[in-house]
Design a protein around this motif. Structure first.
Motif, mmCIF file in Angstrom:
data_model
loop_
_atom_site.group_PDB
_atom_site.id
_atom_site.type_symbol
_atom_site.label_atom_id
_atom_site.label_comp_id
_atom_site.label_asym_id
_atom_site.label_seq_id
_atom_site.Cartn_x
_atom_site.Cartn_y
_atom_site.Cartn_z
ATOM 1 N N ASP A 32 0.827 -1.202 0.000
ATOM 2 C CA ASP A 32 0.000 0.000 0.000
ATOM 3 C C ASP A 32 0.867 1.259 0.000
ATOM 4 O OD1 ASP A 32 -2.627 1.292 0.136
ATOM 5 O OD2 ASP A 32 -1.983 1.909 2.144
ATOM 6 N N GLU A 33 1.914 1.257 0.809
ATOM 7 C CA GLU A 33 2.815 2.415 0.867
ATOM 8 C C GLU A 33 3.481 2.656 -0.489
ATOM 9 O OE1 GLU A 33 6.996 3.612 3.017
ATOM 10 O OE2 GLU A 33 5.578 2.401 4.164
ATOM 11 N N THR A 34 3.877 1.581 -1.153
ATOM 12 C CA THR A 34 4.507 1.696 -2.464
ATOM 13 C C THR A 34 3.543 2.315 -3.474
ATOM 14 O OG1 THR A 34 5.894 -0.226 -1.995
ATOM 15 C CG2 THR A 34 5.634 0.391 -4.311
ATOM 16 N N ILE A 35 2.314 1.821 -3.507
ATOM 17 C CA ILE A 35 1.309 2.347 -4.439
ATOM 18 C C ILE A 35 0.989 3.802 -4.106
ATOM 19 C CG2 ILE A 35 -1.067 2.112 -5.257
ATOM 20 C CD1 ILE A 35 0.932 -0.033 -6.301
ATOM 21 N N GLN A 36 0.813 4.109 -2.827
ATOM 22 C CA GLN A 36 0.493 5.480 -2.432
ATOM 23 C C GLN A 36 1.624 6.431 -2.804
ATOM 24 O OE1 GLN A 36 -2.494 6.558 -1.552
ATOM 25 N NE2 GLN A 36 -3.137 4.451 -1.777
ATOM 26 N N SER A 37 2.861 6.006 -2.634
ATOM 27 C CA SER A 37 3.977 6.878 -2.989
ATOM 28 C C SER A 37 4.021 7.122 -4.492
ATOM 29 C CB SER A 37 5.302 6.318 -2.477
ATOM 30 O OG SER A 37 5.627 5.112 -3.120
ATOM 31 N N GLY A 38 3.637 6.118 -5.279
ATOM 32 C CA GLY A 38 3.555 6.291 -6.727
ATOM 33 C C GLY A 38 2.446 7.244 -7.132
ATOM 34 N N LYS A 39 1.374 7.254 -6.354
ATOM 35 C CA LYS A 39 0.255 8.151 -6.659
ATOM 36 C C LYS A 39 0.603 9.608 -6.400
ATOM 37 C CE LYS A 39 -3.578 4.952 -5.924
ATOM 38 N NZ LYS A 39 -4.796 4.677 -5.151
ATOM 39 N N THR A 40 1.508 9.860 -5.472
ATOM 40 C CA THR A 40 1.803 11.239 -5.087
ATOM 41 C C THR A 40 3.093 11.787 -5.690
ATOM 42 O OG1 THR A 40 2.900 10.475 -3.069
ATOM 43 C CG2 THR A 40 0.560 11.029 -2.903
ATOM 44 N N ASP A 41 3.943 10.913 -6.222
ATOM 45 C CA ASP A 41 5.221 11.369 -6.744
ATOM 46 C C ASP A 41 5.515 10.711 -8.093
ATOM 47 O OD1 ASP A 41 7.776 12.345 -7.130
ATOM 48 O OD2 ASP A 41 8.700 11.063 -5.614
ATOM 49 N N PRO A 42 5.445 11.477 -9.184
ATOM 50 C CA PRO A 42 5.682 10.911 -10.517
ATOM 51 C C PRO A 42 7.051 10.243 -10.674
ATOM 52 C CG PRO A 42 4.744 13.106 -10.691
ATOM 53 C CD PRO A 42 5.068 12.887 -9.246
ATOM 54 N N GLU A 43 8.077 10.778 -10.017
ATOM 55 C CA GLU A 43 9.406 10.165 -10.117
ATOM 56 C C GLU A 43 9.431 8.794 -9.449
ATOM 57 O OE1 GLU A 43 12.708 12.638 -9.035
ATOM 58 O OE2 GLU A 43 11.847 14.354 -10.106
ATOM 59 N N THR A 44 8.761 8.680 -8.322
ATOM 60 C CA THR A 44 8.670 7.395 -7.636
ATOM 61 C C THR A 44 7.899 6.404 -8.491
ATOM 62 O OG1 THR A 44 8.795 8.459 -5.483
ATOM 63 C CG2 THR A 44 7.859 6.246 -5.533
ATOM 64 N N LEU A 45 6.799 6.859 -9.077
ATOM 65 C CA LEU A 45 6.015 5.988 -9.959
ATOM 66 C C LEU A 45 6.869 5.502 -11.116
ATOM 67 C CD1 LEU A 45 3.319 4.718 -10.765
ATOM 68 C CD2 LEU A 45 2.784 6.857 -11.961
ATOM 69 N N SER A 46 7.622 6.395 -11.721
ATOM 70 C CA SER A 46 8.497 6.021 -12.829
ATOM 71 C C SER A 46 9.529 4.978 -12.405
ATOM 72 C CB SER A 46 9.198 7.267 -13.372
ATOM 73 O OG SER A 46 10.096 6.925 -14.391
#
Length: 97
Positions: free
Chosen positions: A70-84
């Motif tokens: 959940d933390e990984t997905i949430q961090s991707g939702k809030t930070d485009p660089e993390t999602l990338s």
């Protein structure tokens, strides 16, 4: 704010149900929210598919802790660089034959 985030922030859980969107609690959707979902369906499906790739990658590295997922997905939702970053990792996993 993405369409998925907007509907989640309204208190709904959105998920893929086969090739369709599922939502809970569906009975609480207002008419404007239903119209919003219809008009943003493709965008929401794309976003859910993106997060599913990351979940699949986490499974491939044997990460099963729901809090970390959940933390990984949430961090991707809030930070485009993390999602990338996570998508690059996900694209690196072996594809089934």
């Amino acid at each position: 704010m993405s369409a998925l985030t907007k509907i989640e922030n309204a208190g709904f859980k959105v998920f893929m149900n086969g090739e369709n969107l599922g939502i809970t609690p569906a009975k609480d959707l207002t008419l404007p929210q239903r119209e919003f979902l219809k008009s943003h369906k493709a965008e929401i499906i794309t976003e859910l598919s993106t997060y599913q790739k990351i979940i699949n990658w986490l499974a491939s590295i044997h990460e099963t802790d729901p809090a970390i997922i959940d933390e990984t997905i949430q961090s991707g939702k809030t930070d485009p660089e993390t999602l990338s970053y996570f998508l690059q990792r996900a694209d690196g996993i072996a594809k089934p034959h």
